[in-house]
Design a protein around this motif. Structure first.
Motif, PDB file in Angstrom:
ATOM      1  N   THR A 208      61.922  41.537 -29.409  1.00 51.31           N
ATOM      2  CA  THR A 208      61.322  40.212 -29.297  1.00 51.31           C
ATOM      3  C   THR A 208      61.734  39.353 -30.496  1.00 51.31           C
ATOM      4  O   THR A 208      61.780  39.849 -31.628  1.00 51.31           O
TER       5      THR A 208
ATOM      6  N   SER B  67      59.141  31.641 -28.601  1.00 49.72           N
ATOM      7  CA  SER B  67      59.443  33.071 -28.557  1.00 49.72           C
ATOM      8  C   SER B  67      60.561  33.335 -27.560  1.00 49.72           C
ATOM      9  O   SER B  67      60.913  32.474 -26.757  1.00 49.72           O
TER      10      SER B  67
ATOM     11  N   PHE C 287      63.252  36.983 -25.983  1.00 56.60           N
ATOM     12  CA  PHE C 287      63.483  38.425 -26.024  1.00 56.60           C
ATOM     13  C   PHE C 287      64.934  38.709 -25.632  1.00 56.60           C
ATOM     14  O   PHE C 287      65.583  37.927 -24.932  1.00 56.60           O
TER      15      PHE C 287
ATOM     16  N   GLY D 289      58.223  34.256 -24.578  1.00 53.54           N
ATOM     17  CA  GLY D 289      58.102  35.651 -24.982  1.00 53.54           C
ATOM     18  C   GLY D 289      57.896  36.568 -23.791  1.00 53.54           C
ATOM     19  O   GLY D 289      57.558  36.136 -22.690  1.00 53.54           O
TER      20      GLY D 289
ATOM     21  N   ASN E 294      53.837  31.143 -27.893  1.00 52.44           N
ATOM     22  CA  ASN E 294      54.117  32.328 -27.084  1.00 52.44           C
ATOM     23  C   ASN E 294      55.135  32.042 -25.988  1.00 52.44           C
ATOM     24  O   ASN E 294      55.677  32.973 -25.380  1.00 52.44           O
TER      25      ASN E 294
ATOM     26  N   LEU F 106      55.167  39.628 -35.880  1.00 51.68           N
ATOM     27  CA  LEU F 106      55.051  39.487 -34.425  1.00 51.68           C
ATOM     28  C   LEU F 106      53.594  39.704 -34.021  1.00 51.68           C
ATOM     29  O   LEU F 106      52.925  40.581 -34.538  1.00 51.68           O
TER      30      LEU F 106
ATOM     31  N   THR G 277      64.542  32.678 -23.187  1.00 55.52           N
ATOM     32  CA  THR G 277      63.354  31.958 -23.613  1.00 55.52           C
ATOM     33  C   THR G 277      63.040  30.921 -22.547  1.00 55.52           C
ATOM     34  O   THR G 277      63.633  30.913 -21.473  1.00 55.52           O
TER      35      THR G 277
ATOM     36  N   GLY H  32      54.895  37.707 -29.012  1.00 55.23           N
ATOM     37  CA  GLY H  32      55.499  36.429 -29.377  1.00 55.23           C
ATOM     38  C   GLY H  32      55.018  35.941 -30.722  1.00 55.23           C
ATOM     39  O   GLY H  32      54.453  36.682 -31.530  1.00 55.23           O
TER      40      GLY H  32
END
Length: 565
Positions: A332, A347, A349, A490, A487, A457, A358, A431
């Motif tokens: 993440t 956030s 990944f 995420g 967030n 995180l 994102t 996130g």
């Protein structure tokens, strides 16, 4: 204190309008009492209750706004034209008593302070009534400038109310002239009026007939030249989703009550639910036996196991299992975007080698070369380049962006897409929420230029409440894992470390917020045609729990001593 959160505004100390050496915001109780007594409670309820945070060396001052309302607040500019007209008429009628109060010397500063607003989206609608936020503020550090209040009022709340009468102008000491000037005689006599013959009206009559015919044709079904563009995600769709969520919450409450009523505590201290499992979703051993070193847990356990106890097998390194927390932290990222309005954070990944997913709204407005990712999975900030993006959600039904990060070697999440329902399954949202970053010292150091500073995180747990379709091509998971601004983008992860959704937005309720994640199926459709080739799995989650410690293992009760009976 009102309990419905409306919005949050970052300010500077100079923006606060003062009255009697105090910010007007700190005199809210006095303002409310005055308006209730002199104008009635409906007028007093127009002004949201402020909660002023002075900030510190790393966090800027902010004002959080609250009101005693039941429905979710919506900006006045976003409601239908018909509702806008009704709310505007209500606002104009109920602000009218402030005209007289603003002219009373004893109350002028306080009332003028309440009528001073930031000016951008400062009226919200909740329960069908307007609520004013951002009052007691003037932008650009103009809070102490009395001279600018009137002009700013006319451009903001003055749109709904005629401005209070200005102070009377002192009479001039110069005596008025004793005569009235007469108009000068014209140099040439005026020409006689020109007569228009009936024939001169013929062209106008023909033009009117043609215009009427064209208008009649345009009003016929199927002949509209510019069809109305309706948003893909409508308020009705989100309202239906919220109603479905309420139904699921009531069903969840029934399940929890039934588990509570039927739970049994064994003599060795192990609590057994009606389904024969422990609250953590484990099958209990026989009395007198210890729990096994590892155990399979139910993915929908009433009490989910903590992320540091769940073991996840990494396909790339199957001999070295990780905890669920390590898996999430290593994949993440924090997404940083430099925009015209400053630095924004979201956030994301890892979905493939050097590829990060994102939300589109996270990177919207980012200037060229002002996009980066950071975090424990990355280390120091690394430049990112957008490869593909689609949004905004309301217009397109999607909110995704794919970023290229050269040199990023963090492992990728696998994506889960199965046939069964995820309802009631335990999930983790990961996130970098903004309300946490505001007080994160490492984030402040990162903003100050310390590249090695890595913000922490944030992970929250919850369950999937329901799965809903809110648009033709838009599927969401509604879940109870806490989310906030930051967030966005995420991952929403199941107890086996697979991504089941992309956290994208929050619906605010009177008691708590509910998070919405875009479904993996929609993400895979977006990734088609790109370099991303994520691993997709369809096997149901069967979490594996780490070994129990001797201290945690339940023990048989000590045998009774007959001599002490």
């Amino acid at each position: 204190m009102a309990d419905q959160f409306l919005s949050k505004t970052k300010v500077t100390a100079g923006d606060l309008v003062t009255s009697g050496d105090r910010p007007v915001l700190e005199r809210f109780d006095e303002l409310r009492a005055l308006l209730t007594d002199r104008a009635g409670p409906e007028v007093a309820n127009l002004f949201a209750e402020p909660l002023l945070s002075r900030g510190n060396d790393t966090a800027t001052p902010s004002v959080s706004w609250y009101a005693n309302t039941k429905s979710d607040p919506v900006l006045l500019s976003q409601v239908s034209p018909g509702e806008q007209a009704q709310v505007t008429a209500y606002l104009s009628d109920h602000l009218r008593p402030l005209r007289a109060l603003a002219e009373e010397p004893a109350h002028a500063d306080l009332v003028w302070g309440a009528l001073s607003t930031y000016g951008a989206d400062d009226v919200m609608v909740a329960d069908g009534r307007p609520v004013i936020v951002n009052w007691g503020l003037l932008p650009g550090g103009g809070g102490s400038s009395v001279s600018t209040r009137m002009a700013h009022f006319e451009a903001t709340l003055g749109r709904y109310l005629t401005a209070p009468t200005r102070p009377p102008v002192e009479p001039s000491t110069t005596p008025a002239p004793a005569f009235t000037p007469q108009p000068a005689e014209p140099e040439h006599p005026p020409a006689p009026p020109r007569r228009i013959t009936p024939l001169a009206w013929a062209p106008l009559l023909v033009l009117l007939l043609l215009s009427g015919g064209v208008l009649f044709w345009l009003l016929q079904p199927g002949t509209r030249l510019f069809p109305k563009q309706e948003p893909v995600i409508t308020e009705q769709a989100t309202l239906d989703a919220q109603r479905a969520l309420n139904d699921e919450l009531r069903a969840r409450a029934d399940v929890l009550q039934a588990a509570l009523d039927g739970a049994v505590c064994r003599a060795d201290g192990v609590l057994i639910l009606p389904n024969g499992q422990t609250p953590e979703g484990l099958l209990p051993p026989k009395q007198g036996e210890a729990f096994p070193q590892t155990a399979d847990a139910a993915p929908d356990a009433l009490l989910p196991n903590t992320t540091d106890r769940i073991v996840v097998q990494d396909p790339a390194n199957p001999e070295t299992p990780q905890t669920l927390l390590q898996t999430i932290e290593g994949r993440t990222v924090l997404v940083l975007a430099g925009t015209a309005n400053g630095l924004t954070a979201g956030s994301g990944f890892v979905v493939g080698p050097g590829l990060v997913v994102t939300n589109q709204h996270v990177i919207e407005g980012a200037a060229p070369g002002q996009l980066a990712v950071a975090g424990q999975a990355v280390g120091a900030p690394m430049a990112a380049t957008p490869l593909k993006a689609t949004g905004p959600l309301a217009d397109t039904g999607q909110d995704f962006a794919l970023l290229r990060v050269e040199g990023l070697n963090a492992p990728a999440f696998s994506l889960f897409q199965g046939d069964g329902s995820l309802k009631l399954n335990n999930v983790i949202a990961a996130g970098y929420p903004g309300d946490v970053l505001e007080i994160d010292g490492d984030f402040a150091a990162l903003q100050a230029g310390e590249a090695g500073a890595i913000p922490g995180l944030t992970v929250t747990d919850g369950i999937v409440n329901t799965e809903q379709k809110i648009g033709p091509e838009t599927n969401v998971l509604m879940h109870s894992a806490a989310l906030s601004s930051g967030n966005s983008g995420g991952p929403l992860v199941d107890m086996c470390g697979r991504v089941v959704g992309v956290n994208s937005f929050v619906r605010k309720g009177p008691l708590q917020n509910r998070g919405y994640a875009l479904a993996v199926g929609d993400l895979l459709a977006f990734l088609q045609g790109t370099d991303a080739a994520p691993q997709v799995v369809d096997s149901p989650c069967q979490p594996t729990v780490r070994p129990f410690t001797a201290a945690a293992a339940p023990k048989d009760p000590a045998p009774a001593d007959p001599d002490k009976e």
